[in-house]
Design a protein around this motif. Structure first.
Motif, PDB file in Angstrom:
ATOM      1  N   ARG A  98       0.860  -1.172   0.000  1.00 47.81           N
ATOM      2  CA  ARG A  98       0.000   0.000   0.000  1.00 47.81           C
ATOM      3  C   ARG A  98       0.908   1.237   0.000  1.00 47.81           C
ATOM      4  NH1 ARG A  98      -3.300   1.189   5.390  1.00 47.81           N
ATOM      5  NH2 ARG A  98      -3.190  -0.941   5.955  1.00 47.81           N
ATOM      6  N   PRO A  99       0.482   2.326  -0.619  1.00 47.22           N
ATOM      7  CA  PRO A  99       1.349   3.505  -0.674  1.00 47.22           C
ATOM      8  C   PRO A  99       1.794   3.939   0.723  1.00 47.22           C
ATOM      9  CG  PRO A  99      -0.537   3.774  -2.117  1.00 47.22           C
ATOM     10  CD  PRO A  99      -0.779   2.519  -1.322  1.00 47.22           C
ATOM     11  N   TYR A 100       3.044   4.381   0.828  1.00 48.09           N
ATOM     12  CA  TYR A 100       3.635   4.683   2.138  1.00 48.09           C
ATOM     13  C   TYR A 100       2.875   5.761   2.892  1.00 48.09           C
ATOM     14  CZ  TYR A 100       5.484   8.918   0.061  1.00 48.09           C
ATOM     15  OH  TYR A 100       5.575  10.136  -0.550  1.00 48.09           O
ATOM     16  N   PHE A 101       2.180   6.648   2.164  1.00 49.96           N
ATOM     17  CA  PHE A 101       1.520   7.775   2.833  1.00 49.96           C
ATOM     18  C   PHE A 101       0.127   7.425   3.351  1.00 49.96           C
ATOM     19  CE2 PHE A 101       1.156   8.121  -1.783  1.00 49.96           C
ATOM     20  CZ  PHE A 101      -0.221   8.040  -1.943  1.00 49.96           C
ATOM     21  N   ILE A 102      -0.346   6.217   3.080  1.00 52.36           N
ATOM     22  CA  ILE A 102      -1.633   5.802   3.663  1.00 52.36           C
ATOM     23  C   ILE A 102      -1.335   5.325   5.084  1.00 52.36           C
ATOM     24  CG2 ILE A 102      -3.568   4.160   3.493  1.00 52.36           C
ATOM     25  CD1 ILE A 102      -3.597   6.062   1.127  1.00 52.36           C
ATOM     26  N   PRO A 103      -1.931   5.950   6.101  1.00 53.78           N
ATOM     27  CA  PRO A 103      -1.586   5.608   7.490  1.00 53.78           C
ATOM     28  C   PRO A 103      -1.777   4.113   7.788  1.00 53.78           C
ATOM     29  CG  PRO A 103      -3.090   7.489   7.401  1.00 53.78           C
ATOM     30  CD  PRO A 103      -2.983   6.963   6.004  1.00 53.78           C
ATOM     31  N   ALA A 104      -0.894   3.586   8.631  1.00 56.78           N
ATOM     32  CA  ALA A 104      -0.938   2.156   8.967  1.00 56.78           C
ATOM     33  C   ALA A 104      -2.280   1.767   9.591  1.00 56.78           C
ATOM     34  CB  ALA A 104       0.207   1.822   9.899  1.00 56.78           C
ATOM     35  N   SER A 117      -7.758  -0.895   4.759  1.00 60.12           N
ATOM     36  CA  SER A 117      -7.720  -1.011   3.296  1.00 60.12           C
ATOM     37  C   SER A 117      -8.862  -1.895   2.832  1.00 60.12           C
ATOM     38  CB  SER A 117      -6.429  -1.675   2.841  1.00 60.12           C
ATOM     39  OG  SER A 117      -5.383  -0.763   2.922  1.00 60.12           O
ATOM     40  N   SER A 118      -9.336  -1.597   1.672  1.00 59.39           N
ATOM     41  CA  SER A 118     -10.353  -2.461   1.086  1.00 59.39           C
ATOM     42  C   SER A 118      -9.704  -3.787   0.717  1.00 59.39           C
ATOM     43  CB  SER A 118     -10.890  -1.767  -0.161  1.00 59.39           C
ATOM     44  OG  SER A 118     -11.395  -2.690  -1.053  1.00 59.39           O
ATOM     45  N   LYS A 119     -10.467  -4.855   0.745  1.00 60.14           N
ATOM     46  CA  LYS A 119      -9.925  -6.155   0.333  1.00 60.14           C
ATOM     47  C   LYS A 119      -9.919  -6.269  -1.182  1.00 60.14           C
ATOM     48  CE  LYS A 119     -10.553  -8.846   4.406  1.00 60.14           C
ATOM     49  NZ  LYS A 119     -10.904  -7.689   5.215  1.00 60.14           N
ATOM     50  N   MET A 120     -10.507  -5.272  -1.799  1.00 57.22           N
ATOM     51  CA  MET A 120     -10.660  -5.359  -3.242  1.00 57.22           C
ATOM     52  C   MET A 120      -9.739  -4.357  -3.947  1.00 57.22           C
ATOM     53  SD  MET A 120     -14.231  -5.539  -5.137  1.00 57.22           S
ATOM     54  CE  MET A 120     -14.871  -4.023  -4.486  1.00 57.22           C
ATOM     55  N   ASP A 129     -17.592   2.888  -1.270  1.00 54.88           N
ATOM     56  CA  ASP A 129     -17.602   3.072   0.184  1.00 54.88           C
ATOM     57  C   ASP A 129     -16.638   4.153   0.667  1.00 54.88           C
ATOM     58  OD1 ASP A 129     -19.494   1.094   0.427  1.00 54.88           O
ATOM     59  OD2 ASP A 129     -17.988  -0.496   0.615  1.00 54.88           O
ATOM     60  N   ASN A 130     -15.472   4.238   0.022  1.00 52.04           N
ATOM     61  CA  ASN A 130     -14.397   5.062   0.581  1.00 52.04           C
ATOM     62  C   ASN A 130     -13.603   5.774  -0.511  1.00 52.04           C
ATOM     63  OD1 ASN A 130     -14.469   4.439   3.456  1.00 52.04           O
ATOM     64  ND2 ASN A 130     -14.078   2.342   2.791  1.00 52.04           N
ATOM     65  N   SER A 179      -2.883   2.492 -21.067  1.00 51.56           N
ATOM     66  CA  SER A 179      -2.835   2.933 -19.675  1.00 51.56           C
ATOM     67  C   SER A 179      -3.216   1.778 -18.759  1.00 51.56           C
ATOM     68  CB  SER A 179      -3.814   4.094 -19.480  1.00 51.56           C
ATOM     69  OG  SER A 179      -4.013   4.352 -18.108  1.00 51.56           O
ATOM     70  N   ILE A 180      -2.389   1.544 -17.750  1.00 52.14           N
ATOM     71  CA  ILE A 180      -2.703   0.521 -16.732  1.00 52.14           C
ATOM     72  C   ILE A 180      -2.586   1.185 -15.363  1.00 52.14           C
ATOM     73  CG2 ILE A 180      -2.142  -1.729 -15.744  1.00 52.14           C
ATOM     74  CD1 ILE A 180      -0.889  -2.517 -18.401  1.00 52.14           C
ATOM     75  N   THR A 181      -3.642   1.084 -14.602  1.00 54.67           N
ATOM     76  CA  THR A 181      -3.689   1.687 -13.264  1.00 54.67           C
ATOM     77  C   THR A 181      -4.179   0.637 -12.271  1.00 54.67           C
ATOM     78  OG1 THR A 181      -4.467   3.709 -14.342  1.00 54.67           O
ATOM     79  CG2 THR A 181      -4.633   3.647 -11.973  1.00 54.67           C
ATOM     80  N   ILE A 182      -3.546   0.593 -11.104  1.00 58.68           N
ATOM     81  CA  ILE A 182      -4.116  -0.224 -10.035  1.00 58.68           C
ATOM     82  C   ILE A 182      -4.528   0.705  -8.905  1.00 58.68           C
ATOM     83  CG2 ILE A 182      -2.900  -2.397 -10.486  1.00 58.68           C
ATOM     84  CD1 ILE A 182      -1.039  -1.588  -8.129  1.00 58.68           C
ATOM     85  N   GLY A 183      -5.482   0.272  -8.148  1.00 57.61           N
ATOM     86  CA  GLY A 183      -5.927   1.127  -7.059  1.00 57.61           C
ATOM     87  C   GLY A 183      -6.734   0.356  -6.041  1.00 57.61           C
ATOM     88  N   SER A 184      -7.023   1.036  -4.961  1.00 55.66           N
ATOM     89  CA  SER A 184      -7.795   0.408  -3.919  1.00 55.66           C
ATOM     90  C   SER A 184      -8.430   1.490  -3.045  1.00 55.66           C
ATOM     91  CB  SER A 184      -6.861  -0.465  -3.073  1.00 55.66           C
ATOM     92  OG  SER A 184      -7.600  -1.326  -2.265  1.00 55.66           O
ATOM     93  N   GLU A 185      -9.501   1.118  -2.411  1.00 51.28           N
ATOM     94  CA  GLU A 185     -10.125   2.051  -1.465  1.00 51.28           C
ATOM     95  C   GLU A 185      -9.438   1.943  -0.104  1.00 51.28           C
ATOM     96  OE1 GLU A 185     -14.456   1.763  -1.323  1.00 51.28           O
ATOM     97  OE2 GLU A 185     -14.361   0.972  -3.348  1.00 51.28           O
ATOM     98  N   TYR A 186      -9.524   2.992   0.675  1.00 53.15           N
ATOM     99  CA  TYR A 186      -9.026   2.971   2.051  1.00 53.15           C
ATOM    100  C   TYR A 186      -9.919   3.896   2.842  1.00 53.15           C
ATOM    101  CZ  TYR A 186      -7.288   7.624   1.331  1.00 53.15           C
ATOM    102  OH  TYR A 186      -7.247   8.967   1.090  1.00 53.15           O
TER     103      TYR A 186
END
Ligand SMILES: O=C(O)CCC(=O)C(=O)O
Ligand SMILES: [Fe+2]
Length: 126
Positions: free
Chosen positions: A27-33, A37-40, A60-61, A118-125
């Motif tokens: 997960r990106p370093y700047f997302i607080p521990a 995180s979303s499981k998806m 959701d987020n 273009s290829i992007t990955i992402g996730s909700e948090y």
């Protein structure tokens, strides 16, 4: 789950596939521990000249979205709550860069620039 988008968009709801995918990135370093995180995960793929029309999502987020390949132009329009104080934003996201936004609140439109897929990955948090 389906979001309006130009190109191919897949969410990963198979937990074994998700754990394989997550062996390849953290997960990106700047997302607080402590952040949940979303499981998806999301994968977006699209070709130059295409993108998503201006829309708002019902997820959701907020999410982070990492550009792996190709270049994506984002146009953001402020949420109604801050319409008079906020201004429209634009960003060009290059490979290795990450955009973080609440797609539930900010209207957004994308356009793939350049010559590459273009290829992007992402996730909700939260
Ligand atoms: O990557 C795109 O083209 C659109 C992404 C999008 O609409 C979203 O993440 O909510
Ligand atoms: Fe969206």
């Amino acid at each position: 789950m389906l979001k309006a988008v130009g190109g191919i968009q897949r969410s990963n709801c198979d937990s074994s596939a998700a754990s394989i995918l997550r062996q390849h990135y953290k997960r990106p370093y700047f997302i607080p521990a402590i952040s949940e995180s979303s499981k998806m995960d999301w994968i977006f793929m699209g070709v130059p000249g295409h993108g998503a029309h201006m829309h708002i999502d019902d997820v959701d987020n907020p999410s982070w979205q990492a550009q792996i390949k190709g270049i994506k132009h984002w146009k953001l329009e402020p949420p109604a709550e801050c319409y008079y104080e906020c201004s429209s934003l634009e960003a060009i996201v290059y490979p290795g860069q990450i955009i973080v936004l609440d797609t539930n609140k900010w209207f957004h439109e994308t356009h793939i620039l350049g010559e590459e897929l273009s290829i992007t990955i992402g996730s909700e948090y939260d």
